[in-house]
Design an enzyme around this catalytic site. Sequence first.
Site, PDB file in Angstrom:
ATOM      1  N   ARG A 123      -8.343  -1.868  24.780  1.00  0.00           N
ATOM      2  CA  ARG A 123      -8.940  -3.033  24.268  1.00  0.00           C
ATOM      3  C   ARG A 123     -10.050  -3.752  24.983  1.00  0.00           C
ATOM      4  O   ARG A 123     -11.179  -4.158  24.320  1.00  0.00           O
ATOM      5  CB  ARG A 123      -8.006  -3.855  23.313  1.00  0.00           C
ATOM      6  CG  ARG A 123      -7.514  -3.429  22.184  1.00  0.00           C
ATOM      7  CD  ARG A 123      -6.322  -4.120  21.749  1.00  0.00           C
ATOM      8  NE  ARG A 123      -5.770  -3.486  20.415  1.00  0.00           N
ATOM      9  CZ  ARG A 123      -6.087  -3.608  19.264  1.00  0.00           C
ATOM     10  NH1 ARG A 123      -6.787  -4.481  19.025  1.00  0.00           N
ATOM     11  NH2 ARG A 123      -5.405  -3.087  18.399  1.00  0.00           N
ATOM     12  N   GLY A 143      -3.589   2.155  14.668  1.00  0.00           N
ATOM     13  CA  GLY A 143      -2.856   1.775  15.991  1.00  0.00           C
ATOM     14  C   GLY A 143      -1.829   2.905  16.339  1.00  0.00           C
ATOM     15  O   GLY A 143      -1.995   3.425  17.626  1.00  0.00           O
ATOM     16  N   LYS A 169       3.732   4.010   4.082  1.00  0.00           N
ATOM     17  CA  LYS A 169       3.307   2.734   3.023  1.00  0.00           C
ATOM     18  C   LYS A 169       2.274   3.154   2.413  1.00  0.00           C
ATOM     19  O   LYS A 169       1.095   2.776   2.325  1.00  0.00           O
ATOM     20  CB  LYS A 169       2.984   1.663   4.043  1.00  0.00           C
ATOM     21  CG  LYS A 169       4.186   0.628   4.129  1.00  0.00           C
ATOM     22  CD  LYS A 169       3.988  -0.848   4.087  1.00  0.00           C
ATOM     23  CE  LYS A 169       4.057  -1.424   5.418  1.00  0.00           C
ATOM     24  NZ  LYS A 169       3.080  -2.683   5.857  1.00  0.00           N
ATOM     25  N   GLY A 182      -5.581  -1.766  10.062  1.00  0.00           N
ATOM     26  CA  GLY A 182      -5.733  -2.364   8.559  1.00  0.00           C
ATOM     27  C   GLY A 182      -7.321  -2.633   8.208  1.00  0.00           C
ATOM     28  O   GLY A 182      -7.784  -2.401   7.333  1.00  0.00           O
TER      29      GLY A 182
HETATM   30  P1  ADP Z   1      -1.595   3.929  11.861  1.00  0.00           P
HETATM   31  O1  ADP Z   1      -0.891   2.899  12.702  1.00  0.00           O
HETATM   32  O2  ADP Z   1      -2.260   4.911  12.771  1.00  0.00           O
HETATM   33  O3  ADP Z   1      -2.612   3.276  10.863  1.00  0.00           O
HETATM   34  P2  ADP Z   1       0.546   4.065   9.894  1.00  0.00           P
HETATM   35  O4  ADP Z   1       0.991   2.542  10.651  1.00  0.00           O
HETATM   36  O5  ADP Z   1       0.063   4.013   8.714  1.00  0.00           O
HETATM   37  O6  ADP Z   1      -0.683   4.499  10.968  1.00  0.00           O
HETATM   38  O7  ADP Z   1       1.685   4.840  10.131  1.00  0.00           O
HETATM   39  C1  ADP Z   1       2.422   5.475  11.203  1.00  0.00           C
HETATM   40  C2  ADP Z   1       3.970   5.469  10.833  1.00  0.00           C
HETATM   41  O8  ADP Z   1       4.008   6.408   9.915  1.00  0.00           O
HETATM   42  C3  ADP Z   1       4.671   5.801  12.439  1.00  0.00           C
HETATM   43  O9  ADP Z   1       5.681   4.903  12.432  1.00  0.00           O
HETATM   44  C4  ADP Z   1       5.302   6.998  11.876  1.00  0.00           C
HETATM   45  O10 ADP Z   1       6.417   7.327  12.421  1.00  0.00           O
HETATM   46  C5  ADP Z   1       5.321   7.157  10.611  1.00  0.00           C
HETATM   47  N1  ADP Z   1       5.432   8.451   9.738  1.00  0.00           N
HETATM   48  C6  ADP Z   1       4.679   9.555   9.954  1.00  0.00           C
HETATM   49  N2  ADP Z   1       5.092  10.729   9.109  1.00  0.00           N
HETATM   50  C7  ADP Z   1       6.387  10.301   8.780  1.00  0.00           C
HETATM   51  C8  ADP Z   1       7.664  11.134   8.235  1.00  0.00           C
HETATM   52  N3  ADP Z   1       7.240  12.216   8.046  1.00  0.00           N
HETATM   53  N4  ADP Z   1       8.476  10.413   8.233  1.00  0.00           N
HETATM   54  C9  ADP Z   1       8.766   9.147   8.791  1.00  0.00           C
HETATM   55  N5  ADP Z   1       7.888   8.560   9.390  1.00  0.00           N
HETATM   56  C10 ADP Z   1       6.596   8.782   9.390  1.00  0.00           C
HETATM   57 MG    MG Z   2       0.726   1.376  12.212  1.00  0.00          MG
END
Ligand code: ADP
Ligand code: MG
Length: 375
Positions: free
Chosen positions: A35, A333, A189, A356
């Site tokens: 960053r 992230g 989510k 986000g």
């Molecule tokens: P980012 O931070 O890249 O935007 P998110 O925060 O939306 O991504 O999602 C990341 C989370 O999703 C991680 O903690 C990962 O473990 C979880 N995840 C992805 N696929 C699965 C799954 N099949 N079962 C449980 N958790 C999952």
């Molecule tokens: Mg995340």
Amino acid sequence: MKTVRDIPILHNIPVLVRAALNVPVEGGKVMNTYRLRRALPTLEYLRREGARVILASHIGEQGIETLAPVAEALAGMISGVHFCEVSTGEKARAASRDLLPGEILVLENLRRNPGEVGNDREFARALAALADVFVEDSFDTCHRRHASIVSVPEFLPSYAGLLVEEEVRELSKALAPKGLALALIGGAKFSTKEPVLEVLLEHYDKVFVGGALANDFFKAKGYPVGRSLVSGAAGGEIAKMLENPKLVLPVDAQLVTTDLSSRVGAPQDIRADEAALDHGPATAALLADLAKKSKTVLWNGPLGEYEKGFTEATDAVLRAVAESGAYSVIGGGDTVAELERIGLMDRFSFVSTGGGAMLDFLARGTLPGLDALGS
Ligand code: ADP
Ligand code: MG
């Protein structure tokens, strides 16, 4: 959008820069400078022009962490860096007055003052009092209505920094994709991803829903989901998306029991004691093939529970996208953490610093922190 390059006079002018210096720190040492490297172009531009730079950021969520080790790490990357133990008040005013042209003063963690998250006008006014000009370069917090993001610009002429400019340019490009366009939305989510899914189903040719999000879709289809993570999403929205021919779902899953034995199975064949923690090889191959044919690939969200080592599908598809020659945009992230771990950061056309903020920008075409800059 007005950027730092439009600021008429900079020599000896105090400029307040909101940046994203919230890097991981362990035992007083910065563990990852990514960053900070992304913050450098704006700082280098301002330094060359002889501005007196007052650098403001948050670190951590609790409002207790310090930016002192971050200032130290920054001092190893650019010269003339000082640190101030507070972010507002007489001490901060004196420290910014003492800056020479081209020097940088890192203020203490903004969130140590509850006025930051509470968007307190007086706190914003006190921050603004340190400078004559404001530069917004913290793209990843531009979706937050915090004092330094939405209220400081009310008190100062305000401009976008070079990172914010680049984020807006690249993500806008991603919203008007050229050629066959593939979007991959994974992670967890559903509620945080629903608005962006709606928009991508309009602009993209194929929208793959993966990771734990896929479980919500399978549940809505009436499949058993076993112990898989589901977010309890409203079924109505998903039912509508399921009718969209652009939607692509995983075709196989890595099914894992509590004793960690695992097998590959079809999504509809999951047993009560199993959880789908990754996609299987058929899904990875299908996505690799789609990526190869695509001219644009946009990706947010890992395809499995990567923290527990379920990275196979994610890594295979990341490699396929890197090799595809497509214009590739990736953010989030967790997603970028895995991309960095396997050393493919510089193989993507654009890596967003937003999680986000990236999703909100793609869904709405703007963010509160950008609106606050005026036009
Ligand atoms: P980012 O931070 O890249 O935007 P998110 O925060 O939306 O991504 O999602 C990341 C989370 O999703 C991680 O903690 C990962 O473990 C979880 N995840 C992805 N696929 C699965 C799954 N099949 N079962 C449980 N958790 C999952
Ligand atoms: Mg995340």
